[in-house]
Every structure is written in C-alpha cells, then in structure tokens.
Design a protein around this motif. Structure first.
Motif, PDB file in Angstrom:
ATOM      1  N   UNK A  16       0.822  -1.211   0.000  1.00 10.70           N
ATOM      2  CA  UNK A  16       0.000   0.000   0.000  1.00 10.70           C
ATOM      3  C   UNK A  16       0.856   1.261   0.000  1.00 10.70           C
ATOM      4  N   UNK A  17       2.011   1.187  -0.644  1.00  8.04           N
ATOM      5  CA  UNK A  17       2.888   2.346  -0.711  1.00  8.04           C
ATOM      6  C   UNK A  17       3.922   2.143  -1.803  1.00  8.04           C
ATOM      7  N   UNK A  18       4.895   3.017  -1.808  1.00  8.18           N
ATOM      8  CA  UNK A  18       5.935   2.981  -2.825  1.00  8.18           C
ATOM      9  C   UNK A  18       7.194   2.341  -2.277  1.00  8.18           C
ATOM     10  N   UNK A  19       7.776   1.416  -3.033  1.00  9.57           N
ATOM     11  CA  UNK A  19       9.064   0.856  -2.660  1.00  9.57           C
ATOM     12  C   UNK A  19       8.961  -0.287  -1.671  1.00  9.57           C
ATOM     13  N   UNK A  20      10.020  -0.466  -0.915  1.00 10.82           N
ATOM     14  CA  UNK A  20      10.089  -1.573   0.040  1.00 10.82           C
ATOM     15  C   UNK A  20      10.774  -1.098   1.312  1.00 10.82           C
ATOM     16  N   UNK A  21      10.403  -1.730   2.404  1.00 13.90           N
ATOM     17  CA  UNK A  21      10.893  -1.362   3.732  1.00 13.90           C
ATOM     18  C   UNK A  21      12.047  -2.268   4.135  1.00 13.90           C
ATOM     19  N   UNK A  22      13.243  -1.730   4.418  1.00 13.43           N
ATOM     20  CA  UNK A  22      14.311  -2.577   4.966  1.00 13.43           C
ATOM     21  C   UNK A  22      13.876  -3.159   6.305  1.00 13.43           C
ATOM     22  N   UNK A  23      13.949  -4.462   6.429  1.00 14.60           N
ATOM     23  CA  UNK A  23      13.471  -5.116   7.648  1.00 14.60           C
ATOM     24  C   UNK A  23      14.300  -4.740   8.869  1.00 14.60           C
ATOM     25  N   UNK A  24      15.562  -4.461   8.663  1.00 19.68           N
ATOM     26  CA  UNK A  24      16.467  -4.112   9.761  1.00 19.68           C
ATOM     27  C   UNK A  24      16.492  -2.587   9.887  1.00 19.68           C
ATOM     28  N   UNK A  25      15.906  -2.068  10.965  1.00 26.20           N
ATOM     29  CA  UNK A  25      15.762  -0.629  11.111  1.00 26.20           C
ATOM     30  C   UNK A  25      16.418  -0.089  12.365  1.00 26.20           C
TER      31      UNK A  25
END
Length: 313
Positions: A16-25
């Motif tokens: 539901x957005x743009x791109x991808x989230x790095x799992x390690x934050x």
C-alpha cells in the motif's frame, strides 16, 4: 570468508505504498541531539538503511544533519534510505497534519518522507505542549477529532506526494481493523511493541492478510525485567548458532516476516544489531513454542503516553 547470509539486507515490499521497507531498522529515540547525530551516522555506516524518527523525540534536526553529512560524503544515497517519522498526538486535527509533516521535513532536511505514521491512536489537546495535563496531572485528550479524520488527512499527504506511504503505531488490533475497513489508502506499516515475549501473532496474521508490514519496536525487550535476552531458550540457541542473544531475537523477527527497530548509541552494538543472519528452523520453532513468558513492556497502547512500565525485579 564472506558471510553469504543476506537476512540483514531483507526488504519487504509495501503493498500500500511505494518501494520496500528494509526489515532491519534503526530507531532514533535518543535524548541527546549530539549523541543522536553520532549514532545515526554510525548506523548508516554500519549498513542500516531504515531510520525511524518522530516529532515527539525532539531530535529530528539531529537525524537530518547526520543523513545530510553521509549523503554529501557520497557513501549513501538518499534514495537508498527509507525514512519514517511520526505525527504526534497534539496534531491529530486535520488542519494540523500537513503543517506537522512540513515541519518534520524541514527538520530532517528532506523533500519527502518514505512513511508517515500516526504515533498513537490517541488525540491530545492541540497546541505546542506535547504533553498537555490538567491540574490533577491527567492527560487532556481531544474529543473533537476521530482517528479516521486524522487518517483522511494522511491520505491527502500521499496524494500530494509528501509521503510515499502511511501507517499507524502503538495500535491494538481492534482499532486497526476499523481503520483498514474505512481507509481509502490502506496502512502500509503498523509499528507495535513485539518480541518473543509479546509476539502479537493475531495482529501479524491480520496484517499478512491485508498486505500490511508489521514493524517491531522494543525488539530486544528494552533491557527490562524479565530480561528477555537472558531467557534460557534464547541463550541456548545463541550458544548453538554462535550468535549473541540479541542477534537471535532479531533474526527471529525478520524470519517470521516482520521488520524491527533497535536503538543504541554504541557503534559496536549498532554493528552487532545489523549483523543478523538466519536461524535454523528448529530454533524458530523453539522460540515460538518453548517460551512461556508473556510481557508488554510499554503501556502506550492504553493511554497514548509513551513509557516503559517499571517492574519490580
């Protein structure tokens, strides 16, 4: 020998957005701005590509300075870093949402935010006082706005390109269901306390069904009693796989499909928290089935006031 394990580089696509989230934050809840800047730079240099900030932390400017120094050095590009920040409780009224994001963008020295979260589902009295209280010390809430009103204002920010995804934080499953049912733009990310002592399996299953990424804060138990990293299940796995207990807990978080946040001011600990690698399947099974302790360390979901719960220990 080069470690071929790529778990630390996991990115979770945003439905539901743009791109991808790095799992390690890397979380930036650090009281001192100078220390915030140093730790944020150390995190980027260690390999973190997701930074989690918030208006409420009062240090967005320090996070922005750290990012700009690293970007200008040419070692990391802006487009490679996923930046999250959060709308505070005193800015829930729709007319306050856009100015709040603009102020965060200015402090962070960015043109857009990758993900903008509503910090808690609770609206406080609007104004400059982030922690409004009455004469008895009770929080002054704002009954003149609903959470869906605030969500509609965030949807507008996505339409305008000011943020590339939106989400919620410190929310219970029941409230999340209400927003998902009413939303035009669904939440991309939900950030909640989660760790082996609070796995939130029901919330995770709902989010999987609706394409929402779950991101865990306090992923290491916030060093509180009972100490999760001293749990015999975790310590025995750590000894077996030759990793630290923290690396075991963080690998578990990624392998079950969530993202996580850790915060540290020590460069060696920052590097350790990034250097996660995959656990064998039997270890994942042990963590799910053999850990009996159940603890919530942060009471924010009940009041909207962040704070880790002191316990006798």
């Amino acid at each position: 020998m080069v470690d071929p394990d790529t778990l630390r580089y996991t990115r979770i696509p945003l439905a539901h957005g743009t791109g991808s989230l790095p799992a390690v934050g890397f979380g930036t809840l650090i009281p001192d701005p100078l220390v915030t800047k140093q730790a944020t730079k150390a995190a980027l240099e260690a390999g973190f590509r997701h930074l989690d900030a918030a208006e409420r932390y009062r240090n967005e400017a320090a996070v922005g300075e750290a990012m700009q120094e690293v970007f200008k050095a040419g070692t990391v590009r802006r487009e490679d870093v996923f930046v999250t920040t959060k709308l505070w409780n005193t800015n829930h009224r729709p007319e306050r949402v856009k100015p709040a994001l603009d102020a965060s963008l200015g402090r962070l020295q960015l043109d857009y935010i990758d993900c903008y979260l509503i910090h808690t589902p609770f609206a406080f009295r609007p104004g400059d006082d982030q922690d409004p209280r009455d004469e008895q010390g009770n929080v002054i809430y704002d009954s003149g706005v609903t959470l869906i009103d605030t969500w509609r204002a965030l949807e507008q920010l996505v339409d305008e390109g000011r943020c590339r995804s939106i989400g919620l934080s410190d929310i219970k499953l029941e409230t999340l269901k209400e927003i998902v049912a009413a939303a035009r733009i669904k939440p991309a990310v939900v950030q909640v306390e989660s760790h082996p002592y609070l796995p939130e399996w029901d919330l995770l299953e709902f989010c999987r069904e609706h394409g929402i990424v779950v991101q865990a804060f306090a992923a290491l138990g916030h060093a509180m009693e009972p100490r999760m990293l001293e749990d015999p299940v975790i310590t025995s796995i750590a000894a077996r796989v030759r990793k630290t207990p923290a690396q075991v807990a963080l690998a578990w978080a990624v392998q079950r499909g969530t993202a996580f946040l850790t915060t540290s001011t020590k460069p060696d600990r920052i590097r350790e928290n990034f250097a996660v690698s995959s656990l064998p399947e039997d270890a994942l099974w042990e963590i799910r089935h053999n850990i009996r302790t159940s603890v919530r360390f942060n009471g924010v979901v009940e009041t909207g006031v962040p704070g880790f719960i002191p316990r006798a220990g």
